[in-house]
Design an enzyme around this catalytic site. Structure first.
Site, PDB file in Angstrom:
ATOM      1  N   LYS A  23       1.022  -1.023   0.150  1.00 35.37           N
ATOM      2  CA  LYS A  23       0.089  -0.052   0.064  1.00 35.37           C
ATOM      3  C   LYS A  23       0.720   1.417  -0.226  1.00 35.37           C
ATOM      4  O   LYS A  23       1.960   0.777   0.675  1.00 35.37           O
ATOM      5  CB  LYS A  23      -0.605  -0.092   1.585  1.00 35.37           C
ATOM      6  CG  LYS A  23       0.069  -0.371   2.391  1.00 35.37           C
ATOM      7  CD  LYS A  23       0.285   1.425   3.029  1.00 35.37           C
ATOM      8  CE  LYS A  23       1.231   0.934   4.343  1.00 35.37           C
ATOM      9  NZ  LYS A  23       1.257   2.435   5.010  1.00 35.37           N
ATOM     10  N   ASP A 148      -2.906  -1.530  10.672  1.00 32.40           N
ATOM     11  CA  ASP A 148      -2.994  -1.560   9.347  1.00 32.40           C
ATOM     12  C   ASP A 148      -3.585  -2.490   8.523  1.00 32.40           C
ATOM     13  O   ASP A 148      -4.000  -3.029   7.352  1.00 32.40           O
ATOM     14  CB  ASP A 148      -0.918  -1.257   8.522  1.00 32.40           C
ATOM     15  CG  ASP A 148      -1.012   0.033   8.598  1.00 32.40           C
ATOM     16  OD1 ASP A 148      -1.448   1.211   9.168  1.00 32.40           O
ATOM     17  OD2 ASP A 148       0.290   0.504   7.594  1.00 32.40           O
TER      18      ASP A 148
END
Length: 289
Positions: A23, A148
């Site tokens: 990401k 996350d």
């Protein structure tokens, strides 16, 4: 602004690998510090099609083991092993699994590789073990492993708040990215503990971000603490709009085409690892964008 929701069931690719994508944090604001010591954040997550590859093999016993993975991470500390144990404990499952992790994402780079590996493990074992949990239930387990992990579990590009776990799916442009990965491990705790870190940024809206308000409050701290990252940042900033992802070492620039990204990649100094990847609003774990 369209809302993007994954509609496909996660599946391995044709060679049996379960993908764990990187990401990018396209923006990161530190709004303040919570009573528990964590920081209140605003961020924007987008995936890219650079992935770790995970392989899972059934066992005849109830053991959970990592057969292959990063040498610098002891198997018992690896998030894939911890994720497998967390799913087993949450569901009462007594099945075993052998896990192999083919790493392609740098550690400590802010690309979320460990969190992504954990999320992919939760999805894969939820299917392989037949535990039948929903995406939301898997995200709840993932949050206990790291802030996350939920965005990787849910699999959609997102506006994030809280410690990054409060997520609103969004649809964003999907440029090609040149990503520089300076060879160092940035410690997130050290960045957030730095007395020079700004912790009072005012909140913004998604519209503000889309209009160009895309700062990363951790950038200056990382550049000051890690000269090798500053060197790479200065090189990239001379050629494109350079940004830092998360609190890690990795830097990125958005380019309008693959050819332009590849052309810039060819110019990167040999001592700076780099790659080109396409932005994705749905995790590659969930299939085609």
């Amino acid at each position: 602004m369209a809302i993007l929701v994954p509609v496909l069931t996660p599946r391995p690719d044709t060679d049996g690998a379960w993908l764990a994508p990187a990401k990018l944090n396209l923006m990161l604001r530190v709004l303040g510090r919570r009573a528990d010591g964590y920081h209140r954040l605003q961020t924007v997550f987008q995936f890219v099609d650079r992935c770790d590859r995970l392989y899972f093999d059934h066992r005849d016993d109830s053991r959970i083991e990592r057969l292959e993975g990063p040498a610098e991470v002891p198997p018992e500390q690896d998030l894939v092993v911890r994720a497998a144990h967390a799913l087993a404990e949450a569901t009462g499952c007594r099945s075993g699994i052998s896990i192999r992790v083919d790493k392609h994402l740098p550690m400590g780079g802010g690309l979320g590789g460990g969190s992504s590996d954990a999320a992919t493990t939760l999805h894969a074992l939820n299917q392989l073990w037949g535990t039948g949990l929903s995406v939301e239930q898997l995200a709840e387990i993932g949050l206990r492993l790291g802030a996350d992990v939920p965005v990787f579990v849910r699999g959609a590009a997102a506006w994030g708040e809280g410690v990054g776990e409060t997520l609103v799916p969004v649809e964003l442009p999907t440029p090609w990215y040149l990503v520089l990965a300076p060879p160092c491990h940035v410690a997130t705790a050290a960045v957030f503990a730095d007395p020079g870190l700004t912790r009072d940024s005012g909140p913004i809206t998604l519209v503000d971000f889309l209009r160009g308000n895309a700062v990363n409050d951790c950038l200056r701290i990382v550049l000051d603490q890690y000269p090798i990252v500053r060197q790479a940042f200065d090189w990239l900033a001379d050629r494109a709009e350079a940004k830092l992802t998360g609190t890690g070492a990795c830097l990125f620039a958005a380019l309008p085409s693959q050819s332009e990204a590849d052309q810039l990649l060819a110019e990167v100094p040999d001592e700076i690892p780099a790659f080109v990847a396409r932005g994705r609003n749905r995790s590659p774990l969930f299939g085609a964008a």
